[in-house]
Design a protein around this motif. Structure first.
Motif, PDB file in Angstrom:
ATOM      1  N   ASP A  57       0.857  -1.194   0.000  1.00 45.09           N
ATOM      2  CA  ASP A  57       0.000   0.000   0.000  1.00 45.09           C
ATOM      3  C   ASP A  57       0.892   1.242   0.000  1.00 45.09           C
ATOM      4  O   ASP A  57       1.405   1.659   1.042  1.00 45.09           O
ATOM      5  CB  ASP A  57      -0.900  -0.016   1.238  1.00 45.09           C
ATOM      6  CG  ASP A  57      -1.796   1.203   1.341  1.00 45.09           C
ATOM      7  OD1 ASP A  57      -1.859   2.014   0.380  1.00 45.09           O
ATOM      8  OD2 ASP A  57      -2.454   1.359   2.388  1.00 45.09           O
ATOM      9  N   LEU A  58       1.080   1.828  -1.184  1.00 47.99           N
ATOM     10  CA  LEU A  58       1.975   2.990  -1.290  1.00 47.99           C
ATOM     11  C   LEU A  58       1.516   4.174  -0.446  1.00 47.99           C
ATOM     12  O   LEU A  58       2.333   4.970  -0.006  1.00 47.99           O
ATOM     13  CB  LEU A  58       2.119   3.420  -2.746  1.00 47.99           C
ATOM     14  CG  LEU A  58       3.025   2.555  -3.605  1.00 47.99           C
ATOM     15  CD1 LEU A  58       3.043   3.059  -5.041  1.00 47.99           C
ATOM     16  CD2 LEU A  58       4.434   2.530  -3.052  1.00 47.99           C
ATOM     17  N   ASP A  59       0.224   4.284  -0.209  1.00 46.53           N
ATOM     18  CA  ASP A  59      -0.277   5.381   0.623  1.00 46.53           C
ATOM     19  C   ASP A  59       0.178   5.254   2.078  1.00 46.53           C
ATOM     20  O   ASP A  59       0.184   6.240   2.807  1.00 46.53           O
ATOM     21  CB  ASP A  59      -1.807   5.441   0.566  1.00 46.53           C
ATOM     22  CG  ASP A  59      -2.319   5.847  -0.807  1.00 46.53           C
ATOM     23  OD1 ASP A  59      -1.602   6.595  -1.508  1.00 46.53           O
ATOM     24  OD2 ASP A  59      -3.422   5.417  -1.181  1.00 46.53           O
ATOM     25  N   ALA A  60       0.560   4.050   2.485  1.00 45.26           N
ATOM     26  CA  ALA A  60       0.978   3.813   3.869  1.00 45.26           C
ATOM     27  C   ALA A  60       2.479   4.016   4.068  1.00 45.26           C
ATOM     28  O   ALA A  60       2.971   3.945   5.191  1.00 45.26           O
ATOM     29  CB  ALA A  60       0.591   2.398   4.291  1.00 45.26           C
ATOM     30  N   VAL A  61       3.210   4.301   3.009  1.00 44.02           N
ATOM     31  CA  VAL A  61       4.669   4.434   3.096  1.00 44.02           C
ATOM     32  C   VAL A  61       5.023   5.859   3.535  1.00 44.02           C
ATOM     33  O   VAL A  61       4.620   6.835   2.901  1.00 44.02           O
ATOM     34  CB  VAL A  61       5.328   4.112   1.733  1.00 44.02           C
ATOM     35  CG1 VAL A  61       6.839   4.289   1.826  1.00 44.02           C
ATOM     36  CG2 VAL A  61       4.970   2.711   1.289  1.00 44.02           C
ATOM     37  N   ALA A  62       5.774   5.961   4.621  1.00 42.87           N
ATOM     38  CA  ALA A  62       6.229   7.258   5.114  1.00 42.87           C
ATOM     39  C   ALA A  62       7.239   7.841   4.128  1.00 42.87           C
ATOM     40  O   ALA A  62       7.948   7.101   3.443  1.00 42.87           O
ATOM     41  CB  ALA A  62       6.871   7.096   6.489  1.00 42.87           C
ATOM     42  N   PRO A  63       7.336   9.178   4.054  1.00 43.47           N
ATOM     43  CA  PRO A  63       8.267   9.809   3.102  1.00 43.47           C
ATOM     44  C   PRO A  63       9.705   9.298   3.217  1.00 43.47           C
ATOM     45  O   PRO A  63      10.353   9.035   2.206  1.00 43.47           O
ATOM     46  CB  PRO A  63       8.171  11.293   3.439  1.00 43.47           C
ATOM     47  CG  PRO A  63       6.810  11.460   4.029  1.00 43.47           C
ATOM     48  CD  PRO A  63       6.537  10.176   4.769  1.00 43.47           C
TER      49      PRO A  63
END
Length: 88
Positions: A15-21
């Protein structure tokens, strides 16, 4: 190489939306290193394709020495541009 497997390998989740910067930057850096070391054309293409979708792929002439591989990458970019809801 499966798309979700690549996401889990480099970002710890599919889930790319869950990846921190910071994790995104670290994953992309690992991808760049792996791309430079990968010798299998199929795995190399899959890695480059994900990097392209994330806006981090090297230029085609840098990533692919073989003209057929560059053509395949161009075709991929064209298809992705036409796909609704694509990452890039």
């Amino acid at each position: 190489m499966d798309f979700n497997d690549q996401l889990r390998r480099y970002f710890g989740t599919d889930d790319l939306d869950a990846v921190a910067p910071g994790a995104m930057e670290a994953g992309i850096e690992r991808m760049k290193v792996d791309l430079g070391m990968e010798t299998d054309p199929g795995r190399r293409f899959a890695l480059w394709a994900l990097m392209h979708m994330l806006g981090e792929a090297p230029d085609l002439d840098v990533a692919f020495k073989d003209p057929q591989e560059r053509d395949a990458a161009r075709n991929f970019m064209d298809l992705l541009d036409k796909a609704p809801g694509a990452l890039s």
